[in-house]
Design a protein around this motif. Structure first.
Motif, mmCIF file in Angstrom:
data_model
loop_
_atom_site.group_PDB
_atom_site.id
_atom_site.type_symbol
_atom_site.label_atom_id
_atom_site.label_comp_id
_atom_site.label_asym_id
_atom_site.label_seq_id
_atom_site.Cartn_x
_atom_site.Cartn_y
_atom_site.Cartn_z
ATOM 1 N N HIS A 200 0.841 -1.187 0.000
ATOM 2 C CA HIS A 200 0.000 0.000 0.000
ATOM 3 C C HIS A 200 0.884 1.247 0.000
ATOM 4 O O HIS A 200 1.720 1.434 0.883
ATOM 5 N N THR A 201 0.674 2.097 -1.011
ATOM 6 C CA THR A 201 1.606 3.213 -1.182
ATOM 7 C C THR A 201 1.567 4.207 -0.022
ATOM 8 O O THR A 201 2.594 4.760 0.352
ATOM 9 N N GLY A 202 0.375 4.391 0.560
ATOM 10 C CA GLY A 202 0.291 5.289 1.717
ATOM 11 C C GLY A 202 1.083 4.745 2.891
ATOM 12 O O GLY A 202 1.798 5.478 3.586
ATOM 13 N N GLN A 203 0.952 3.455 3.110
ATOM 14 C CA GLN A 203 1.694 2.815 4.192
ATOM 15 C C GLN A 203 3.205 2.915 3.942
ATOM 16 O O GLN A 203 3.986 3.115 4.863
ATOM 17 N N ILE A 204 3.585 2.762 2.671
ATOM 18 C CA ILE A 204 5.002 2.806 2.332
ATOM 19 C C ILE A 204 5.564 4.203 2.630
ATOM 20 O O ILE A 204 6.661 4.350 3.163
ATOM 21 N N ARG A 205 4.778 5.224 2.312
ATOM 22 C CA ARG A 205 5.225 6.598 2.596
ATOM 23 C C ARG A 205 5.409 6.789 4.100
ATOM 24 O O ARG A 205 6.399 7.350 4.552
ATOM 25 N N ARG A 206 4.445 6.294 4.860
ATOM 26 C CA ARG A 206 4.572 6.420 6.318
ATOM 27 C C ARG A 206 5.801 5.668 6.823
ATOM 28 O O ARG A 206 6.487 6.127 7.739
#
Lengths: 586, 185
Positions: A200-206
């Protein structure tokens, strides 16, 4: 049964089940497989007689499964093994469970009694489908010859995608014999098979933000990195943010052993620095690992100050043992490619946020590494087992394939031999199967004919796989079989010494066979050594002799593996060295 | 605690064995399990009730979802859902009690499916607590014998009518889009 091969087939050619199976294996890219024939697989072996595919005859079905694993672990391709019904299939089970525990792609083909006899307690009948259900990622029974192409294709797909694992295909004798018009299958229809690879790209950013914000980060990388081929991406991440990294037993070689950010292995027999690092970190970056009890020790004392980022392709591994503050379900390689990109994006803004704390963290870790390094020990009078590993390490120099059995020698080989690439270190991690070392070396050597392969065994596990000397001799495989012989089931003895008042129960291994005679009986050289000065020349000779070589090395009998976190102990309370005997009255 | 899971499973050989096997192997206690075909003949719906520690609830669903033949496992424990169970109950009824038993059955909206000199066979549907009460009540009239069906449940969430990703995702949509732009650069 026709014993001649059909010419290369177009769609719709009339073929027997046996011939179809062979064609399916070829289509899946199988060059060779390991097996042992029997009653119900007669039609299959008959078709093989005139087929170019290579079958390696092992001397016990369990070793066919282990050899298939050795092949798979050395290459990442699916390893294939084959056994007959009943006892043959049952003998595969240990190897399948072993592959399940370590997520190794293996396809097992078993014969089954003729359909009409299933359920009648027929000769050599066993409920293979039922018995191997929990031993496999998935299993199939072929009810009709027309299903064969689809099932074989699905079996290879399941074994090799997602979290890899063993898949078994059970085939009744009449299905081997029946004929049908063969239609190759390319489509996959598995609506219930859930693959989450992207992350999940949002999770990766976090995750990237958390990594830059951490003061004492620690990368905890395991077998998942090796399975997904993410070692380059791991290296990039580690270098990008200068992250200290531990590799689990399954992950050795994920980050090169000679990399400056590599600390060592954590866990029960991990290094002081690795365990202290895991204890004191404020952010665990867990990549393709499963928080095994051999890594965590007592759970409430494992990394008590840390948040956890957990990347795994199997959702059920996340928060199974340790709650993950930031879960990312995905393939390690795909996730790391994205993570590295975001890390770089944020580097300018966040890269030096914690520079001072990070530098101090590294100083602390380097201090631990210098305080208690993993170093071989030497003696002038006897060959210490650690000395043996150091000498193998000198010859390997990070490049040789090393397979082991399970026990003390396995831990020393993990601690003291360096692995500079993935897929060099091959051992039974999760299941801990004795007898794994020799057959897995056979598989690895077939997969990598030009590589130097050491099969390091203890004198216990070695005696579980002696029959495979015949397979090695058969194919003149240049495996270097090194037995670390201390005359005991060393790891069990170590526990009896430490936790059972030194009552050594059933751990003495007398009557080890004469090495020269044993190897000689199979037609290749063997030797026993026990003097320190003989160690280096003997290893050189073993390596320089073409073909197989068996070297039996008698080592200090009472050496124990340290550091050690006793079972259920806290990782920061490891026992660093052999307790010194206390003199009475002092 | 009791956890109710709704499972959509392919009708493949061994599918039931796989579900039961994984629950047993992972040490999850099965309270009840029902299974029957769905409108689509190739699929079955199972309702499973397990008795587990609250902290392993997510594990139960994940382990079931991992099975290749399982299309979807959904935890209905805290979802908007309806759960029903049926009991077939035989009660030994003396002549003096027969009218009273019929009255009680009526209160519980239970149906008499057989009547004989010895007593009645009664069918009652409801949530498990209601069935427990009904059984207690009947026991006060005489010897009883019961067969319970196990729980069947259906989600009332509109989204559960179609297959959704069993993995909850955490980030806001716009955040994901922004990141996608970064990543695709």
């Amino acid at each position: 049964m026709a014993s001649t091969m059909q010419p290369p087939t177009g769609a719709g050619t009339l073929m027997s089940g046996s011939q179809i199976l062979l064609e399916c294996l070829v289509r899946e890219g199988v060059e060779l497989f390991f097996g042992y024939p029997g009653g119900v697989t007669l039609p299959f072996y008959d078709a093989m007689y005139s087929h170019p595919i290579k079958h390696v005859l092992v001397r016990h079905e369990q070793n066919a499964a282990f050899a298939a694993q050795g092949y798979a672990r050395a290459t990442g391709r699916v390893g294939v093994c084959c056994a007959t019904s009943g006892p043959g299939a049952m003998n595969l089970v240990t190897g399948l469970v072993d592959a399940m525990m370590d997520s190794i792609p293996v396809v097992a083909i078993t014969g089954q009694v003729t359909s009409k006899l299933i359920g009648t307690d027929a000769f050599q009948e066993a409920d293979t489908f039922g018995i191997t259900r929990p031993a496999t990622k998935h299993n199939f029974m072929v009810k009709h010859v027309s299903e064969l192409p689809r099932i074989v294709h699905e079996a290879f797909y399941l074994a090799s995608t997602g979290r890899p694992g063993p898949v078994l295909v059970d085939i009744p004798k009449d299905v081997f014999q029946a004929s049908t018009h063969y239609q190759p299958v390319d489509a996959i229809h598995l609506p219930g098979y859930k693959l989450y690879t992207e992350g999940h790209t949002g999770q990766i950013r976090r995750a990237a933000q958390m990594i830059w914000e951490a003061e004492r980060p620690m990368v905890y990388a395991g077998g998942g990195i090796i399975h997904s081929g993410a070692h380059q991406e791991l290296r990039e991440l580690v270098e990008l943010a200068d992250l200290p990294t531990v590799n689990t037993l399954m992950g050795l070689g994920a980050l090169p052993g000679n990399h400056r950010n590599f600390i060592s292995m954590p866990g029960m027999h991990g290094s002081y620095a690795a365990n202290m690092g895991m204890y004191n970190t404020d952010l665990i970056i867990a990549l393709g690992v499963r928080f095994d009890d051999r890594v965590t020790g007592r759970l409430n004392a494992f990394a008590p100050h840390a948040k956890v980022i957990h990347v795994d392709i199997d959702p059920s591994e996340i928060s199974k043992i340790r709650n993950a503050e930031l879960p990312i379900v995905g393939d390690a390689k795909k996730v790391l490619v994205k993570l590295n990109k975001v890390m770089k994006e944020l580097e300018g803004e966040m890269g030096s946020l914690k520079a001072a704390a990070r530098a101090e963290w590294w100083n602390t870790i380097r201090g631990w590494m210098e305080q208690h390094p993993l170093e071989p020990q030497y003696s002038l009078d006897e060959i210490k087992p650690q000395h043996l590993m150091a000498e193998i390490n000198r010859i390997s120099n990070g490049e040789a394939i090393v397979t082991t059995d399970v026990g003390q020698h396995q831990m020393w080989a993990a601690q003291l031999i360096r692995y500079d690439h993935p897929r060099l270190w091959i051992n039974s991690g999760g299941l801990g199967s004795m007898g794994f070392g020799l057959p897995s070396a056979i598989g690895a050597q077939f997969a990598c004919p030009d590589k130097l392969v050491f099969s390091i065994c203890g004198d216990g596990g070695f005696q579980m796989s002696i029959p495979e000397f015949a397979t090695i001799a058969n194919h003149n495989l240049p495996v270097k079989i090194i037995v670390m012989n201390n005359g005991y089931l060393g790891m069990v003895r170590q526990w009896q010494e430490l936790f059972y008042n030194n009552r050594l129960s059933q751990v003495t291994l007398d009557h080890f066979p004469d090495a020269a005679m044993l190897a000689g009986a199979y037609g290749f050289p063997g030797k026993t050594i026990e003097k320190v000065e003989d160690l280096r020349p003997a290893l050189e000779e073993a390596v320089n002799t073409p073909g197989p070589y068996f070297l039996n090395v008698k080592v200090t009998p009472f050496e124990n593996v340290y550091p050690m976190v006793p079972a259920g102990g806290a990782i920061n309370e490891m026992v660093l060295d052999q307790p010194q005997p206390v003199e009475v009255g002092s | 605690m009791l956890q109710t899971i709704s499972l959509l499973v392919e009708n493949k050989p061994g599918a039931l064995m796989r579900v039961v096997g994984v629950l047993a192997a992972r040490n999850f206690n099965v309270e009840s399990l029902t299974v029957a075909r769905t409108l689509d003949d190739s699929l079955s719906r199972m309702t499973i009730v397990v008795d587990v520690e609250p902290k392993v609830r997510a594990q139960v669903v994940k382990q079931l979802n991992k099975l290749v033949n399982v299309l979807q496992a959904t935890d209905l424990t805290e979802e908007k859902s309806v759960a029903r169970e049926m009991v077939l109950l035989r009660v030994r009824a003396e002549m003096a009690n027969r009218t009273a038993i019929l009255k009680e059955a009526e209160i519980f909206q239970a149906r008499v499916v057989d009547s004989s000199i010895e007593g009645f066979a009664i069918e009652c549907t409801g949530d498990p607590e209601k069935l427990d009460e009904f059984m207690d009540l009947m026991r006060s009239y005489g010897e009883i014998e019961v067969t319970r069906s196990g729980l069947v449940a259906v989600s009332l969430e509109p989204k559960k009518l179609r297959l959704a990703s069993p993995i909850p995702v955490g980030a806001a949509e716009e955040e994901q889009e922004e990141l996608e732009r970064v990543v695709s650069k």
